[in-house]
Design a protein around this motif. Structure first.
Motif, PDB file in Angstrom:
ATOM      1  N   GLY A 169       0.678  -1.134   0.050  1.00  0.00           N
ATOM      2  CA  GLY A 169      -0.202   0.057   0.123  1.00  0.00           C
ATOM      3  C   GLY A 169       0.777   1.249   0.142  1.00  0.00           C
ATOM      4  O   GLY A 169       0.563   2.140  -0.491  1.00  0.00           O
ATOM      5  N   PRO A 170       1.914   1.411   0.740  1.00  0.00           N
ATOM      6  CA  PRO A 170       2.621   2.651   0.994  1.00  0.00           C
ATOM      7  C   PRO A 170       3.552   3.080  -0.327  1.00  0.00           C
ATOM      8  O   PRO A 170       4.074   4.065  -0.226  1.00  0.00           O
ATOM      9  N   THR A 171       3.563   2.192  -1.327  1.00  0.00           N
ATOM     10  CA  THR A 171       4.366   2.348  -2.474  1.00  0.00           C
ATOM     11  C   THR A 171       4.004   3.452  -3.193  1.00  0.00           C
ATOM     12  O   THR A 171       5.204   4.310  -3.424  1.00  0.00           O
ATOM     13  N   LEU A 172       2.982   4.132  -3.268  1.00  0.00           N
ATOM     14  CA  LEU A 172       2.651   5.306  -3.917  1.00  0.00           C
ATOM     15  C   LEU A 172       3.033   6.646  -3.285  1.00  0.00           C
ATOM     16  O   LEU A 172       3.768   7.638  -3.744  1.00  0.00           O
ATOM     17  N   SER A 173       2.989   6.540  -1.815  1.00  0.00           N
ATOM     18  CA  SER A 173       3.479   7.586  -0.975  1.00  0.00           C
ATOM     19  C   SER A 173       5.099   7.734  -1.134  1.00  0.00           C
ATOM     20  O   SER A 173       5.736   8.730  -1.082  1.00  0.00           O
ATOM     21  N   ILE A 174       5.680   6.343  -1.158  1.00  0.00           N
ATOM     22  CA  ILE A 174       7.207   6.337  -1.278  1.00  0.00           C
ATOM     23  C   ILE A 174       7.476   7.071  -2.558  1.00  0.00           C
ATOM     24  O   ILE A 174       8.601   7.778  -2.745  1.00  0.00           O
ATOM     25  N   GLY A 175       6.775   6.757  -3.762  1.00  0.00           N
ATOM     26  CA  GLY A 175       7.061   7.315  -5.017  1.00  0.00           C
ATOM     27  C   GLY A 175       6.757   9.071  -4.866  1.00  0.00           C
ATOM     28  O   GLY A 175       7.925   9.608  -5.379  1.00  0.00           O
ATOM     29  N   VAL A 176       5.797   9.245  -4.197  1.00  0.00           N
ATOM     30  CA  VAL A 176       5.732  10.944  -4.044  1.00  0.00           C
ATOM     31  C   VAL A 176       6.808  11.319  -3.237  1.00  0.00           C
ATOM     32  O   VAL A 176       7.341  12.577  -3.755  1.00  0.00           O
ATOM     33  N   LEU A 177       7.390  10.868  -2.327  1.00  0.00           N
ATOM     34  CA  LEU A 177       8.370  11.154  -1.413  1.00  0.00           C
ATOM     35  C   LEU A 177       9.761  11.395  -2.431  1.00  0.00           C
ATOM     36  O   LEU A 177      10.288  12.255  -2.378  1.00  0.00           O
ATOM     37  N   HIS A 178       9.957  10.111  -3.272  1.00  0.00           N
ATOM     38  CA  HIS A 178      11.166  10.575  -4.161  1.00  0.00           C
ATOM     39  C   HIS A 178      10.980  11.394  -5.319  1.00  0.00           C
ATOM     40  O   HIS A 178      12.018  12.004  -5.441  1.00  0.00           O
ATOM     41  N   LEU A 179       9.857  11.882  -5.656  1.00  0.00           N
ATOM     42  CA  LEU A 179       9.609  12.995  -6.451  1.00  0.00           C
ATOM     43  C   LEU A 179       9.850  14.300  -5.988  1.00  0.00           C
ATOM     44  O   LEU A 179      10.589  14.999  -6.454  1.00  0.00           O
ATOM     45  N   LEU A 180       9.557  14.509  -4.551  1.00  0.00           N
ATOM     46  CA  LEU A 180       9.761  15.564  -3.845  1.00  0.00           C
ATOM     47  C   LEU A 180      11.510  15.573  -3.526  1.00  0.00           C
ATOM     48  O   LEU A 180      11.777  16.787  -3.587  1.00  0.00           O
ATOM     49  N   THR A 181      11.996  14.675  -3.393  1.00  0.00           N
ATOM     50  CA  THR A 181      13.457  14.547  -3.292  1.00  0.00           C
ATOM     51  C   THR A 181      14.087  15.143  -4.354  1.00  0.00           C
ATOM     52  O   THR A 181      15.107  16.025  -4.441  1.00  0.00           O
ATOM     53  N   ALA A 182      13.658  14.581  -5.600  1.00  0.00           N
ATOM     54  CA  ALA A 182      14.193  14.954  -6.942  1.00  0.00           C
ATOM     55  C   ALA A 182      14.108  16.429  -7.128  1.00  0.00           C
ATOM     56  O   ALA A 182      14.873  17.129  -7.626  1.00  0.00           O
ATOM     57  N   LEU A 226      17.915  10.620 -11.127  1.00  0.00           N
ATOM     58  CA  LEU A 226      17.701   9.295 -10.755  1.00  0.00           C
ATOM     59  C   LEU A 226      16.591   9.063  -9.722  1.00  0.00           C
ATOM     60  O   LEU A 226      15.921   7.961  -9.705  1.00  0.00           O
ATOM     61  N   HIS A 227      16.214   9.961  -8.758  1.00  0.00           N
ATOM     62  CA  HIS A 227      15.333   9.899  -7.982  1.00  0.00           C
ATOM     63  C   HIS A 227      13.860   9.943  -8.833  1.00  0.00           C
ATOM     64  O   HIS A 227      12.789   9.442  -8.292  1.00  0.00           O
ATOM     65  N   MET A 228      13.894  10.813  -9.964  1.00  0.00           N
ATOM     66  CA  MET A 228      12.791  10.957 -10.540  1.00  0.00           C
ATOM     67  C   MET A 228      12.269   9.627 -11.175  1.00  0.00           C
ATOM     68  O   MET A 228      11.312   9.159 -11.523  1.00  0.00           O
ATOM     69  N   MET A 229      13.302   8.913 -11.832  1.00  0.00           N
ATOM     70  CA  MET A 229      12.965   7.442 -12.434  1.00  0.00           C
ATOM     71  C   MET A 229      12.729   6.652 -11.217  1.00  0.00           C
ATOM     72  O   MET A 229      11.668   5.767 -11.484  1.00  0.00           O
ATOM     73  N   ALA A 230      13.063   6.725 -10.146  1.00  0.00           N
ATOM     74  CA  ALA A 230      12.697   6.012  -9.140  1.00  0.00           C
ATOM     75  C   ALA A 230      11.387   6.395  -8.599  1.00  0.00           C
ATOM     76  O   ALA A 230      10.423   5.286  -8.467  1.00  0.00           O
ATOM     77  N   ALA A 231      10.851   7.246  -8.536  1.00  0.00           N
ATOM     78  CA  ALA A 231       9.643   7.519  -8.209  1.00  0.00           C
ATOM     79  C   ALA A 231       8.645   7.217  -9.289  1.00  0.00           C
ATOM     80  O   ALA A 231       7.463   6.651  -9.115  1.00  0.00           O
ATOM     81  N   ALA A 232       9.010   7.461 -10.661  1.00  0.00           N
ATOM     82  CA  ALA A 232       8.067   7.083 -11.808  1.00  0.00           C
ATOM     83  C   ALA A 232       7.950   5.480 -11.440  1.00  0.00           C
ATOM     84  O   ALA A 232       6.777   4.845 -11.797  1.00  0.00           O
ATOM     85  N   LEU A 233       9.084   4.560 -11.491  1.00  0.00           N
ATOM     86  CA  LEU A 233       8.779   3.269 -11.271  1.00  0.00           C
ATOM     87  C   LEU A 233       7.879   2.826 -10.190  1.00  0.00           C
ATOM     88  O   LEU A 233       6.952   2.028 -10.045  1.00  0.00           O
ATOM     89  N   LEU A 234       8.039   3.486  -8.953  1.00  0.00           N
ATOM     90  CA  LEU A 234       7.081   3.215  -7.737  1.00  0.00           C
ATOM     91  C   LEU A 234       5.699   3.482  -7.981  1.00  0.00           C
ATOM     92  O   LEU A 234       4.744   2.814  -7.704  1.00  0.00           O
ATOM     93  N   VAL A 235       5.503   4.825  -8.535  1.00  0.00           N
ATOM     94  CA  VAL A 235       4.364   5.194  -9.136  1.00  0.00           C
ATOM     95  C   VAL A 235       3.408   4.156 -10.050  1.00  0.00           C
ATOM     96  O   VAL A 235       2.229   3.805  -9.693  1.00  0.00           O
ATOM     97  N   TRP A 236       4.222   3.742 -10.855  1.00  0.00           N
ATOM     98  CA  TRP A 236       3.657   2.858 -11.733  1.00  0.00           C
ATOM     99  C   TRP A 236       3.286   1.414 -11.114  1.00  0.00           C
ATOM    100  O   TRP A 236       2.215   1.037 -11.249  1.00  0.00           O
ATOM    101  N   ALA A 237       4.158   1.088 -10.407  1.00  0.00           N
ATOM    102  CA  ALA A 237       4.004  -0.197  -9.658  1.00  0.00           C
ATOM    103  C   ALA A 237       2.853  -0.358  -8.538  1.00  0.00           C
ATOM    104  O   ALA A 237       1.899  -0.973  -8.679  1.00  0.00           O
TER     105      ALA A 237
END
Length: 254
Positions: A169-182, A226-237
Protein backbone atom coordinates in the motif's frame (compact mmCIF):
# COMPACT_ATOMS: atom_id res chain seq x y z
CA UNK A 1 1.64 -12.13 -3.79
CA UNK A 2 3.37 -9.45 -5.84
CA UNK A 3 3.74 -9.91 -9.58
CA UNK A 4 7.32 -10.34 -10.79
CA UNK A 5 7.04 -7.17 -12.87
CA UNK A 6 6.26 -5.10 -9.79
CA UNK A 7 8.98 -6.79 -7.75
CA UNK A 8 11.51 -6.01 -10.49
CA UNK A 9 10.33 -2.39 -10.62
CA UNK A 10 10.75 -2.09 -6.85
CA UNK A 11 14.28 -3.49 -6.94
CA UNK A 12 15.32 -1.16 -9.76
CA UNK A 13 13.72 1.79 -7.93
CA UNK A 14 15.67 0.92 -4.77
CA UNK A 15 18.96 0.82 -6.70
CA UNK A 16 18.23 4.14 -8.42
CA UNK A 17 17.23 5.70 -5.11
CA UNK A 18 20.42 4.50 -3.43
CA UNK A 19 22.58 5.85 -6.25
CA UNK A 20 20.76 9.18 -6.21
CA UNK A 21 21.19 9.50 -2.44
CA UNK A 22 24.91 8.71 -2.64
CA UNK A 23 25.39 11.26 -5.43
CA UNK A 24 23.50 13.91 -3.47
CA UNK A 25 25.46 13.27 -0.26
CA UNK A 26 28.83 13.36 -2.02
CA UNK A 27 27.88 16.43 -4.04
CA UNK A 28 26.55 18.37 -1.06
CA UNK A 29 29.51 17.42 1.13
CA UNK A 30 32.30 18.41 -1.27
CA UNK A 31 33.52 21.82 -2.35
CA UNK A 32 33.83 21.54 -6.14
CA UNK A 33 30.55 23.23 -7.10
CA UNK A 34 32.26 26.20 -8.75
CA UNK A 35 35.97 26.57 -9.48
CA UNK A 36 38.13 29.53 -10.42
CA UNK A 37 41.26 29.40 -12.54
CA UNK A 38 43.69 32.20 -11.64
CA UNK A 39 46.77 33.40 -13.57
CA UNK A 40 50.24 32.47 -12.24
CA UNK A 41 51.90 34.71 -9.65
CA UNK A 42 54.37 37.23 -11.02
CA UNK A 43 56.74 39.12 -8.73
CA UNK A 44 57.26 39.34 -4.99
CA UNK A 45 54.77 42.20 -4.61
CA UNK A 46 51.99 40.06 -6.05
CA UNK A 47 53.02 37.15 -3.85
CA UNK A 48 52.89 39.37 -0.74
CA UNK A 49 49.39 40.54 -1.64
CA UNK A 50 48.22 36.97 -2.08
CA UNK A 51 49.74 35.96 1.25
CA UNK A 52 47.74 38.72 2.90
CA UNK A 53 44.54 37.53 1.23
CA UNK A 54 45.26 33.96 2.30
CA UNK A 55 45.87 34.96 5.93
CA UNK A 56 42.62 36.93 5.99
CA UNK A 57 40.80 34.00 4.38
CA UNK A 58 42.02 31.50 6.97
CA UNK A 59 42.08 33.58 10.16
CA UNK A 60 40.04 36.73 9.53
CA UNK A 61 36.37 37.42 10.17
CA UNK A 62 33.78 36.14 7.77
CA UNK A 63 33.14 38.62 4.97
CA UNK A 64 31.74 37.83 1.54
CA UNK A 65 33.97 40.24 -0.36
CA UNK A 66 37.13 39.08 1.41
CA UNK A 67 36.66 35.39 0.79
CA UNK A 68 35.33 35.98 -2.75
CA UNK A 69 38.40 38.02 -3.70
CA UNK A 70 40.62 35.28 -2.27
CA UNK A 71 38.78 32.60 -4.24
CA UNK A 72 39.18 34.66 -7.42
CA UNK A 73 42.93 35.12 -6.96
CA UNK A 74 43.99 31.74 -5.54
CA UNK A 75 42.33 29.15 -7.78
CA UNK A 76 39.47 28.82 -5.33
CA UNK A 77 36.62 26.39 -5.26
CA UNK A 78 33.39 26.80 -3.32
CA UNK A 79 30.54 24.45 -2.46
CA UNK A 80 27.53 24.41 -0.18
CA UNK A 81 29.54 23.93 3.00
CA UNK A 82 33.18 24.58 2.06
CA UNK A 83 35.36 27.26 0.48
CA UNK A 84 38.91 26.33 -0.53
CA UNK A 85 41.98 27.87 -2.13
CA UNK A 86 44.94 26.25 -3.86
CA UNK A 87 48.22 27.54 -2.43
CA UNK A 88 51.86 26.37 -2.32
CA UNK A 89 52.49 23.64 0.25
CA UNK A 90 55.58 25.50 1.50
CA UNK A 91 55.16 27.80 4.55
CA UNK A 92 53.91 31.32 3.65
CA UNK A 93 57.31 33.08 3.89
CA UNK A 94 58.59 30.84 1.09
CA UNK A 95 55.60 31.11 -1.22
CA UNK A 96 56.28 31.02 -4.95
CA UNK A 97 60.05 31.06 -4.55
CA UNK A 98 60.32 27.78 -6.46
CA UNK A 99 58.42 27.67 -9.79
CA UNK A 100 56.36 24.54 -10.20
CA UNK A 101 56.38 23.77 -6.49
CA UNK A 102 53.89 21.44 -4.83
CA UNK A 103 50.40 22.91 -4.26
CA UNK A 104 47.95 22.12 -1.48
CA UNK A 105 44.23 22.71 -1.01
CA UNK A 106 43.34 24.72 2.11
CA UNK A 107 39.68 24.84 3.14
CA UNK A 108 37.36 26.51 5.60
CA UNK A 109 33.78 25.49 6.29
CA UNK A 110 30.70 27.68 6.38
CA UNK A 111 29.07 27.68 9.80
CA UNK A 112 25.29 27.68 10.13
CA UNK A 113 25.42 31.32 11.23
CA UNK A 114 27.49 32.23 8.16
CA UNK A 115 25.04 30.38 5.93
CA UNK A 116 22.24 32.57 7.25
CA UNK A 117 24.21 35.84 7.06
CA UNK A 118 22.52 38.42 4.77
CA UNK A 119 24.07 39.27 1.41
CA UNK A 120 24.49 42.90 0.41
CA UNK A 121 23.99 44.68 -2.89
CA UNK A 122 27.68 45.57 -2.78
CA UNK A 123 29.62 42.69 -1.16
CA UNK A 124 31.49 43.90 1.89
CA UNK A 125 29.55 47.19 2.09
CA UNK A 126 26.93 46.81 4.83
CA UNK A 127 25.53 50.26 4.07
CA UNK A 128 24.50 49.29 0.54
CA UNK A 129 21.39 47.48 1.73
CA UNK A 130 20.52 43.81 1.87
CA UNK A 131 20.17 41.94 -1.42
CA UNK A 132 17.07 39.88 -0.61
CA UNK A 133 17.27 37.72 -3.75
CA UNK A 134 20.87 36.62 -3.17
CA UNK A 135 20.22 36.16 0.55
CA UNK A 136 17.33 33.76 0.07
CA UNK A 137 18.95 31.93 -2.83
CA UNK A 138 21.92 31.20 -0.55
CA UNK A 139 19.67 30.06 2.28
CA UNK A 140 17.64 27.82 -0.01
CA UNK A 141 20.75 26.18 -1.44
CA UNK A 142 21.79 25.41 2.14
CA UNK A 143 18.41 24.14 3.36
CA UNK A 144 17.06 22.25 0.33
CA UNK A 145 19.68 19.45 0.38
CA UNK A 146 18.86 18.83 4.03
CA UNK A 147 15.15 18.67 3.16
CA UNK A 148 15.92 16.27 0.29
CA UNK A 149 17.93 13.95 2.53
CA UNK A 150 15.22 14.12 5.20
CA UNK A 151 12.58 13.10 2.65
CA UNK A 152 14.79 10.23 1.50
CA UNK A 153 15.23 9.00 5.06
CA UNK A 154 11.48 9.20 5.59
CA UNK A 155 10.88 7.23 2.38
CA UNK A 156 13.34 4.57 3.54
CA UNK A 157 11.59 4.28 6.92
CA UNK A 158 8.16 3.97 5.30
CA UNK A 159 9.50 1.34 2.89
CA UNK A 160 11.12 -0.61 5.72
CA UNK A 161 7.88 -0.61 7.71
CA UNK A 162 5.95 -1.68 4.59
CA UNK A 163 8.33 -4.62 4.15
CA UNK A 164 7.88 -5.66 7.77
CA UNK A 165 4.10 -5.50 7.39
CA UNK A 166 4.25 -7.16 3.93
CA UNK A 167 2.11 -4.36 2.57
CA UNK A 168 2.24 -2.91 -0.95
CA UNK A 169 0.00 0.00 0.00
CA UNK A 170 2.60 2.69 0.91
CA UNK A 171 4.41 2.33 -2.45
CA UNK A 172 2.59 5.32 -3.95
CA UNK A 173 3.52 7.49 -0.96
CA UNK A 174 7.16 6.42 -1.24
CA UNK A 175 7.10 7.36 -4.92
CA UNK A 176 5.75 10.82 -4.09
CA UNK A 177 8.51 11.29 -1.48
CA UNK A 178 11.12 10.40 -4.10
CA UNK A 179 9.60 12.91 -6.51
CA UNK A 180 9.82 15.64 -3.85
CA UNK A 181 13.44 14.64 -3.19
CA UNK A 182 14.23 15.00 -6.89
CA UNK A 183 12.63 18.45 -7.02
CA UNK A 184 14.59 19.59 -3.95
CA UNK A 185 17.87 18.37 -5.50
CA UNK A 186 17.13 20.15 -8.76
CA UNK A 187 16.10 23.33 -6.93
CA UNK A 188 19.38 23.27 -4.98
CA UNK A 189 21.42 23.30 -8.17
CA UNK A 190 19.25 26.02 -9.71
CA UNK A 191 19.55 28.23 -6.60
CA UNK A 192 23.31 27.77 -6.51
CA UNK A 193 23.81 28.62 -10.17
CA UNK A 194 21.52 31.65 -9.94
CA UNK A 195 23.28 32.88 -6.79
CA UNK A 196 26.72 32.47 -8.37
CA UNK A 197 25.63 34.36 -11.48
CA UNK A 198 24.27 37.22 -9.36
CA UNK A 199 27.51 37.33 -7.35
CA UNK A 200 29.54 37.70 -10.54
CA UNK A 201 27.31 40.58 -11.60
CA UNK A 202 28.07 42.56 -8.43
CA UNK A 203 31.70 41.39 -8.06
CA UNK A 204 33.87 41.95 -11.12
CA UNK A 205 36.25 39.06 -11.73
CA UNK A 206 39.95 40.05 -12.02
CA UNK A 207 41.60 39.89 -15.43
CA UNK A 208 42.43 36.41 -16.77
CA UNK A 209 40.37 34.69 -14.05
CA UNK A 210 37.96 32.11 -15.40
CA UNK A 211 35.21 30.21 -13.63
CA UNK A 212 33.59 26.87 -14.34
CA UNK A 213 31.10 24.49 -12.81
CA UNK A 214 32.65 21.65 -10.83
CA UNK A 215 31.99 17.92 -10.54
CA UNK A 216 30.24 18.24 -7.16
CA UNK A 217 27.45 20.27 -8.77
CA UNK A 218 27.07 17.70 -11.56
CA UNK A 219 26.81 14.88 -9.00
CA UNK A 220 24.02 16.71 -7.19
CA UNK A 221 22.35 17.41 -10.53
CA UNK A 222 22.54 13.73 -11.54
CA UNK A 223 20.80 12.71 -8.33
CA UNK A 224 17.60 14.46 -9.45
CA UNK A 225 16.80 12.32 -12.54
CA UNK A 226 17.77 9.18 -10.61
CA UNK A 227 15.20 9.98 -7.95
CA UNK A 228 12.65 10.91 -10.62
CA UNK A 229 13.10 7.56 -12.34
CA UNK A 230 12.74 5.78 -9.00
CA UNK A 231 9.57 7.77 -8.30
CA UNK A 232 8.13 6.91 -11.73
CA UNK A 233 8.74 3.18 -11.20
CA UNK A 234 7.22 3.25 -7.72
CA UNK A 235 4.13 5.16 -8.85
CA UNK A 236 3.67 2.84 -11.84
CA UNK A 237 4.01 -0.26 -9.69
CA UNK A 238 1.58 1.08 -7.08
CA UNK A 239 -1.10 2.09 -9.58
CA UNK A 240 -0.79 -1.05 -11.73
CA UNK A 241 -0.85 -3.34 -8.72
CA UNK A 242 -3.88 -1.49 -7.34
CA UNK A 243 -5.82 -1.88 -10.58
CA UNK A 244 -5.01 -5.59 -10.80
CA UNK A 245 -5.96 -6.09 -7.16
CA UNK A 246 -9.39 -4.50 -7.63
CA UNK A 247 -9.96 -6.53 -10.81
CA UNK A 248 -9.15 -9.75 -8.97
CA UNK A 249 -11.40 -8.74 -6.08
CA UNK A 250 -14.27 -7.97 -8.46
CA UNK A 251 -13.71 -11.30 -10.25
CA UNK A 252 -13.88 -13.22 -6.98
CA UNK A 253 -17.06 -11.42 -5.94
CA UNK A 254 -18.63 -12.18 -9.30
Amino acid sequence: MVDNRYATALVIACVLSLLGTVYLCVGAGTQHWYQYSSPPVRGEANASELRGLYDEFMDGEFDEKTYSDTLFRLNGSVGLWWRCVLVPAAPPPHWYTEPGGKMALRCRSFTVQQQLTPKYKEPGNHNSGEDMLRTYLWRFQFLLPLVALGLEVLAALVGFCACLCRSFGPTLSIGVLHLLTALCSLATVCCYMAGTDLLHRVSVLPDKVDGSLGWSLYLALMSSPLHMMAAALLVWAARSHGRNYYRMAAYRVA
